[in-house]
Design a protein around this motif. Structure first.
Motif, PDB file in Angstrom:
ATOM      1  N   ALA A 144      39.669  25.147  73.478  1.00  0.00           N
ATOM      2  CA  ALA A 144      40.665  24.605  74.403  1.00  0.00           C
ATOM      3  C   ALA A 144      40.560  25.301  75.761  1.00  0.00           C
ATOM      4  N   TRP A 145      40.374  26.630  75.743  1.00  0.00           N
ATOM      5  CA  TRP A 145      40.216  27.382  76.998  1.00  0.00           C
ATOM      6  C   TRP A 145      38.952  26.950  77.753  1.00  0.00           C
ATOM      7  N   LYS A 146      37.837  26.765  76.998  1.00  0.00           N
ATOM      8  CA  LYS A 146      36.572  26.411  77.635  1.00  0.00           C
ATOM      9  C   LYS A 146      36.650  25.081  78.378  1.00  0.00           C
ATOM     10  N   TYR A 147      37.233  24.049  77.695  1.00  0.00           N
ATOM     11  CA  TYR A 147      37.140  22.689  78.227  1.00  0.00           C
ATOM     12  C   TYR A 147      38.382  22.246  79.003  1.00  0.00           C
ATOM     13  N   THR A 148      39.372  23.153  79.156  1.00  0.00           N
ATOM     14  CA  THR A 148      40.537  22.837  79.994  1.00  0.00           C
ATOM     15  C   THR A 148      40.275  23.355  81.407  1.00  0.00           C
ATOM     16  N   VAL A 175      30.080  19.186  78.757  1.00  0.00           N
ATOM     17  CA  VAL A 175      30.006  19.955  77.508  1.00  0.00           C
ATOM     18  C   VAL A 175      28.800  20.870  77.543  1.00  0.00           C
ATOM     19  N   ARG A 176      27.694  20.366  78.051  1.00  0.00           N
ATOM     20  CA  ARG A 176      26.458  21.152  78.077  1.00  0.00           C
ATOM     21  C   ARG A 176      26.567  22.364  79.013  1.00  0.00           C
ATOM     22  N   GLU A 177      27.504  22.302  79.947  1.00  0.00           N
ATOM     23  CA  GLU A 177      27.682  23.449  80.850  1.00  0.00           C
ATOM     24  C   GLU A 177      28.190  24.678  80.093  1.00  0.00           C
ATOM     25  N   GLN A 178      28.926  24.449  79.010  1.00  0.00           N
ATOM     26  CA  GLN A 178      29.524  25.541  78.249  1.00  0.00           C
ATOM     27  C   GLN A 178      28.517  26.102  77.238  1.00  0.00           C
ATOM     28  N   VAL A 179      28.600  27.398  77.042  1.00  0.00           N
ATOM     29  CA  VAL A 179      27.708  28.056  76.087  1.00  0.00           C
ATOM     30  C   VAL A 179      28.158  27.716  74.671  1.00  0.00           C
TER      31      VAL A 179
END
Length: 617
Positions: free
Chosen positions: A509-513, A561-565
């Protein structure tokens, strides 16, 4: 009306005595007017006899018509046979009657019905009739009538006629489509001259109709029996299919196949051998002969392997018979299915075994493939477990030395060096998470993951997880709403694994917010579970991706999405952990409008109540 018919009618009605008396009077020297009266009386007597004979004929034809209608009302063979005999006795006035059918293949006679004038069935084992007479009618196709078999030169010397004191006998053939299928036999052992020529003619006419009715009933019975047997076989095969496809365990498939082979054919034993390429042959895998090897040149194999056709072999006991059925799929041999019986299998038994072999072939191949996949999966899990173990030590060393260098343990660290060391530390942390996830998956798949379940408050776990994530949320200026009632009941689960589940969901939730977005955590109890949700205002999940979201190594192709590890393992591990603890997990999401992940855990009180009930039982 013929003179013969009139004579018979006068005789059968008792008027013959009156006629004889009138004839004797006419021989005397009587007045002319008296003679004229005598002649007129004789004419009137013959006229009455003619009318009686015609009436009797009409009565018999009407009776024949009624009986013919009755025969068409049923297709049950035994019922038709009894109807035929009752009709024959009614039409002829016989004391008793028998119906005998002929089997052309074995040239044998079969007594199928025996009735008396009271409509009662007689004991078929005590058939006191002239079998010679029946055989003569069957072979000649012509009916026989005798008014007194005791004095008839054709039958007087027959043992059955003498022993059974047979007198009036009437026997007519049953003929249909140009062949004689049986005979109808009636008699009267007390009275002579019981039957007349008209009875034989009537019985011959009736015999044709009766033969058609019997043949129709026989064919219907055979068809009905065949259909019943076929339906029963299909039901059996359907049950076998369900049993074979209900499991992918090779041992269970072998046991099910052999058990059904014995049950359906009445065989003494059954065994199954699987094909192996090196050395080429068949390895018996059923319990009673397990381990026995059958090479291709074994006499028991023969056509069953070469042409995939059923074969026969001689068991250890030469008085028994062995049947061998090939198991094959796509033109490739899979194995052999054998049954040993007392006298071999009949046509129906062979047909059933071929159908069973076809179904067993598919089930065995599926079980073999499943076993191969399981073995490969276990090999993968073992490899992952070994690699994870071997990676932990060097990663721990790299992280430890990196922390020491950042702390200045080996001298002052310049800003560029600190930046490089932080990159090293960040990547080691990523690898640590990956190795941890792989290790968890390996232990779950091999059943080596141990859960330490205990009652605890879900609020405590949430607070501990959020304590680690608060700094990251502050950096992105995200708002956090937590709504967990203080009265929320305790759950029964593994606290450490619950924290791992929460960490994965809240971290996602933290990553994609986006910066400044809101994250909500709510919990409540529903029935015998606690329901916890983690909702965000992030990028959301496309509908086609939601179906694969909990799969291993799945990551959406969406650029955001791909930007996140990530490795695509976290949600898969999360799902398996929740289910292992007796809960469920799911997601509701709209692309571009955020996501809501939820999971459930069992209440400690509900589990304690269930355990108490079990102990009580």
């Amino acid at each position: 009306m013929t003179e013969h018919n009139i004579e018979d009618t006068l005789e059968s009605t008792g008027l013959g005595v009156l006629r004889q008396s009138l004839l004797e009077l006419s021989t005397h020297n009587l007045p002319a007017n008296t003679n004229q009266m005598l002649l007129k009386a004789l004419e009137q007597l013959e006229e009455v006899a003619g009318r009686i004979s015609e009436s009797e004929k009409q009565r018999r034809l009407a009776a024949l018509y009624r009986v013919s209608q009755m025969l068409g009302e049923s297709l049950q063979l035994n019922q038709v046979l009894d109807q035929v005999m009752d009709a024959v006795i009614t039409l002829t006035g016989a004391e008793r009657g028998f119906l005998v059918l002929h089997d052309p293949e074995s040239d044998s006679l079969s007594l199928r019905a025996a009735r008396n004038f009271e409509g009662e069935s007689l004991d078929l084992d005590s058939m006191e009739v002239s079998r010679t007479l029946i055989r003569d009618v069957l072979e000649s196709g012509r009916g026989v009538l005798t008014t007194n078999a005791q004095t008839d030169p054709r039958f007087a010397d027959q043992k059955s006629v003498i022993v059974f004191a047979l007198r009036s006998i009437l026997c007519a053939p049953l003929q249909t489509r140009g062949r004689t299928t049986g005979v109808i036999y009636v008699d009267n052992r007390l009275t002579t001259s019981q039957f007349k020529k008209e009875h034989l003619e009537l019985l011959n006419a009736f015999g044709g109709q009766a033969a058609v009715a019997i043949e129709n009933a026989r064919l219907y019975t055979q068809t009905d029996r065949s259909l019943t047997e076929r339906v029963a076989e299909l039901e059996t095969l359907s049950q076998v299919n369900r049993e074979l496809n209900a499991q992918l365990d090779l041992e269970a498939v072998v046991e099910t196949t052999c058990r059904n082979a014995i049950a359906a054919t009445g065989a003494l034993e059954s065994w199954l051998a699987l094909y192996q390429p090196d050395p080429i042959g068949f390895q018996v895998v059923s319990d009673n002969r397990r381990g026995e090897f059958i090479p291709l040149d074994d006499p028991r194999v023969g056509e069953a392997v070469e042409d995939f056709r059923p074969g026969v072999f001689t068991p250890e006991d030469p008085s028994q018979s062995g049947s061998l059925f090939p198991l094959h799929l796509g033109g490739q041999p899979i194995g052999l299915l054998a049954v040993v019986s007392e006298a071999g299998l009949d046509e129906n038994g062979v047909a059933f075994m071929l159908r069973l072999a076809a179904r067993a072939s598919v089930a065995l191949e599926n079980a073999r493939l499943y076993q191969a996949v399981r073995e490969a999966d276990l090999a993968k899990s073992r490899f992952v477990s070994v690699v994870s173990h071997e990676l932990r030590l060097p990663m721990t060393s790299i992280r430890g030395y990196t922390d020491l260098m950042l702390q200045g343990a080996v001298g002052e660290v310049s800003e560029p060096q600190r930046e490089f060391l932080n990159v090293i530390r960040s990547n080691v942390e990523r690898m640590r998470v990956l190795v941890s996830d792989l290790s968890d998956i390996s232990r779950i798949e091999t059943g080596r993951l141990l859960l330490e379940t205990a009652p605890f408050s879900l609020r405590v776990c949430v607070n501990q997880v959020l304590a680690d994530l608060f700094p990251k949320m502050d950096e992105k200026k995200q708002k956090l709403d937590v709504n967990i009632p203080e009265t929320l009941p305790e759950v029964l689960a593994d606290p450490n694994r619950v924290m791992q589940v929460l960490a994965n969901l809240v971290s996602n939730a933290w990553k994609y917010t986006p910066e400044g977005g809101r994250i909500q955590i709510t919990a409540n109890n529903r029935d015998d579970h606690v329901w916890l949700e983690v909702a965000d205002e992030g990028i959301g999940i496309r509908e086609q991706d939601q179906e694969k979201l909990f799969s291993q190594f799945f990551r959406s192709e969406d650029p955001q999405v791909r930007e996140q590890v990530g490795w695509g393992l976290g949600l898969n591990v999360t799902k398996q952990l929740v289910e292992l603890m007796g809960g469920a997990i799911g997601v509701e999401s709209e692309f571009g409008a955020g996501s809501r992940f939820w999971f459930t855990l069992p209440l400690a009180s509900a589990q304690a109540g269930a355990a108490s009930e079990n102990r009580t039982v």
